[in-house]
Design an enzyme around this catalytic site. Structure first.
Site, PDB file in Angstrom:
ATOM      1  N   GLY A 208     -62.859  22.730 -46.553  1.00  0.00           N
ATOM      2  CA  GLY A 208     -62.715  21.411 -47.154  1.00  0.00           C
ATOM      3  C   GLY A 208     -64.075  20.887 -47.606  1.00  0.00           C
ATOM      4  O   GLY A 208     -64.962  21.648 -48.015  1.00  0.00           O
ATOM      5  N   SER A 209     -64.254  19.595 -47.491  1.00  0.00           N
ATOM      6  CA  SER A 209     -65.462  18.971 -48.021  1.00  0.00           C
ATOM      7  C   SER A 209     -66.740  19.325 -47.263  1.00  0.00           C
ATOM      8  O   SER A 209     -67.832  18.967 -47.705  1.00  0.00           O
ATOM      9  CB  SER A 209     -65.297  17.447 -48.052  1.00  0.00           C
ATOM     10  OG  SER A 209     -64.349  17.081 -49.041  1.00  0.00           O
ATOM     11  N   LEU A 210     -66.631  20.024 -46.125  1.00  0.00           N
ATOM     12  CA  LEU A 210     -67.851  20.498 -45.474  1.00  0.00           C
ATOM     13  C   LEU A 210     -68.603  21.465 -46.385  1.00  0.00           C
ATOM     14  O   LEU A 210     -69.826  21.611 -46.279  1.00  0.00           O
ATOM     15  CB  LEU A 210     -67.527  21.201 -44.150  1.00  0.00           C
ATOM     16  CG  LEU A 210     -66.790  20.414 -43.073  1.00  0.00           C
ATOM     17  CD1 LEU A 210     -66.806  21.193 -41.765  1.00  0.00           C
ATOM     18  CD2 LEU A 210     -67.378  19.036 -42.869  1.00  0.00           C
TER      19      LEU A 210
ATOM     20  N   LYS B 229     -69.331  21.057 -49.308  1.00  0.00           N
ATOM     21  CA  LYS B 229     -70.235  20.303 -50.187  1.00  0.00           C
ATOM     22  C   LYS B 229     -71.673  20.311 -49.680  1.00  0.00           C
ATOM     23  O   LYS B 229     -72.605  20.130 -50.457  1.00  0.00           O
ATOM     24  CB  LYS B 229     -69.719  18.868 -50.343  1.00  0.00           C
ATOM     25  CG  LYS B 229     -68.399  18.791 -51.102  1.00  0.00           C
ATOM     26  CD  LYS B 229     -67.768  17.412 -51.042  1.00  0.00           C
ATOM     27  CE  LYS B 229     -66.407  17.420 -51.724  1.00  0.00           C
ATOM     28  NZ  LYS B 229     -65.665  16.153 -51.540  1.00  0.00           N
TER      29      LYS B 229
END
Length: 435
Positions: free
Chosen positions: A162-164, A166
């Protein structure tokens, strides 16, 4: 070998403070005082079903098979003495481990707590778990349970980040010069890539890189991924350890990223924000966070602090080692600033602690089997980190509301207990570097 195992007094496994996690009650009779809470790390020992966890990883020492003790035991046998194994002291904090397990009670998920200065694993929770003393009698139930209580999700779990992700995309963009910290992006709430409409969580308006990390802006990071390209994201992920083992004593699943060759632009964009075919374990994301806590350096994670013989004499002691230099101090500082902003004013606000600067990143990883997995990674104090945490709750939903509060509680207890350690590792000398 089986006959030897049945007569030897297998060594004791303790936590970092000497609390017993596994001991013999007689030849071939193993007791586990911490039961299911320590089971993900300690594992089990069964004559019928083998051994797992540290019971397997440290079998050589626990059985006293190292040459010095083996000779001593052979001589002792001539005098009628029972052979004895070595004792193993782990880096684990039994109280912190139990707390992590209790926080996950009623959920499926995992949590990892590390000391980023040394690579010591302070807690490694996986839920649901099992009673290692009851493996023989409950094997049929445990081995067929769809909740997989025998699997250590912290090391063997395979989840989209997921957004980790990023965090890695930001590092890639900064390292390649594809973005300046001051550059401003315009986020209307979505971005169209070759006809593919990638939705954002909100229309974030004008955001710079730090703000984009704080609010977890899909639009900005999809654009950064396209600028860097599939090869650039892949190369940076490799620098953070994707695709290689860390050397942890327990078996682990290495993080995987799809090969960049032939990757279409929409997949590049979704990979940059942690959707698609990328798979990671909680341990791996804890190590990624540790890089930003330690100026780009990741220490080699380890669970074994020391091995001593039956008389308490040292046999083996671990030393801090650098595993990887994942990025530069300058890049780490910018990403760390975005993680601090995420806790102060962004998606990770529920990880905040009074009087302590916390850095964090949340994620809600899309999952075709149901609700998104809820992620949080973070560290504290952000100015001089002592503790790194990673938490995942399967099908938990939003990372900011589900995983971040659990991360906060782990940081809180870990910081409190680190203050009671009674020693300071700052004078422990320079860590060794792996070649």
């Amino acid at each position: 070998m089986i006959a030897y195992e049945q007569e030897v007094l297998r060594g004791t496994i303790t936590d970092r403070r000497g609390e017993v996690l596994a001991r013999n009650e007689g030849p071939g009779q193993r007791a586990y005082p911490r039961g299911y809470t320590a089971a993900p790390v300690v594992g089990y020992l069964s004559r019928r079903y083998g051994r797992t966890g540290c019971e397997a990883a440290m079998d050589y020492y626990l059985l006293g098979l190292n040459p010095e003790l083996r000779l001593q035991n052979m001589l002792g046998r001539l005098k009628g003495e029972v052979p004895r194994g070595n004792d193993v002291r782990l880096t684990l904090d039994a109280e912190l481990q139990a707390h992590a397990m209790n926080l996950l009670r009623g959920r499926r998920g995992a949590a990892v707590v590390l000391d980023p200065r040394t690579g010591e694993v302070l807690a490694m929770a996986s839920h649901p778990s099992f009673d290692p003393a009851a493996v023989d009698e409950r094997w049929s139930e445990l081995s067929t349970d769809p909740a997989a209580p025998l699997v250590n999700r912290a090391t063997d779990g395979a989840y989209p980040p997921g957004s980790l992700m990023k965090l890695i995309t930001a590092a890639a963009a900064l390292e390649t010069g594809k973005v300046a910290q001051s550059e401003v992006f315009s986020c209307p709430g979505h971005v169209v890539v070759d006809g593919f409409d990638l939705r954002d969580t909100a229309a974030h308006g004008r955001v710079d890189l730090v703000r984009a990390l704080a609010v977890s802006c899909n639009t900005a990071f999809a654009e950064l991924g396209l600028r860097v390209g599939a090869e650039g994201v892949f190369r940076t992920a490799q620098a953070f350890g994707f695709g290689r083992g860390s050397g942890l004593e327990l078996p682990e699943r290495g993080a995987s990223l799809p090969a960049p060759e032939g990757m279409a632009r929409p997949e590049v964009a979704t990979t940059a924000i942690g959707q698609g075919r990328t798979l990671v374990s909680p341990l791996r994301m804890a190590l990624v966070a540790a890089a930003f806590a330690s100026d780009g350096v990741i220490m080699k994670p380890h669970l074994v602090a020391a091995v001593t013989d039956p008389e308490g004499r040292p046999v083996f002691a671990s030393a801090p080692r650098v595993w990887l230099t994942a990025t530069t101090p300058q890049v780490a500082a910018v990403v760390r600033k975005g993680m601090v902003a995420a806790v102060r004013e962004g998606t990770a606000r529920q990880a905040a602690l009074p009087g302590v600067t916390v850095a964090g990143k949340t994620g809600s990883a899309q999952n075709p089997q149901g609700a998104p997995h809820a992620w949080f990674v973070g560290f504290a104090p952000a100015e001089a980190p002592l503790v790194v945490v990673a938490v995942i709750v399967e099908n938990g939903g939003a990372g900011g509301t589900v995983a971040a509060p659990l991360g906060r509680e782990l940081l809180k207890l870990a910081l409190a207990r680190s203050g009671l350690e009674g020693h300071d590792r700052k004078g422990a000398g320079q860590p060794l570097r792996d070649n």
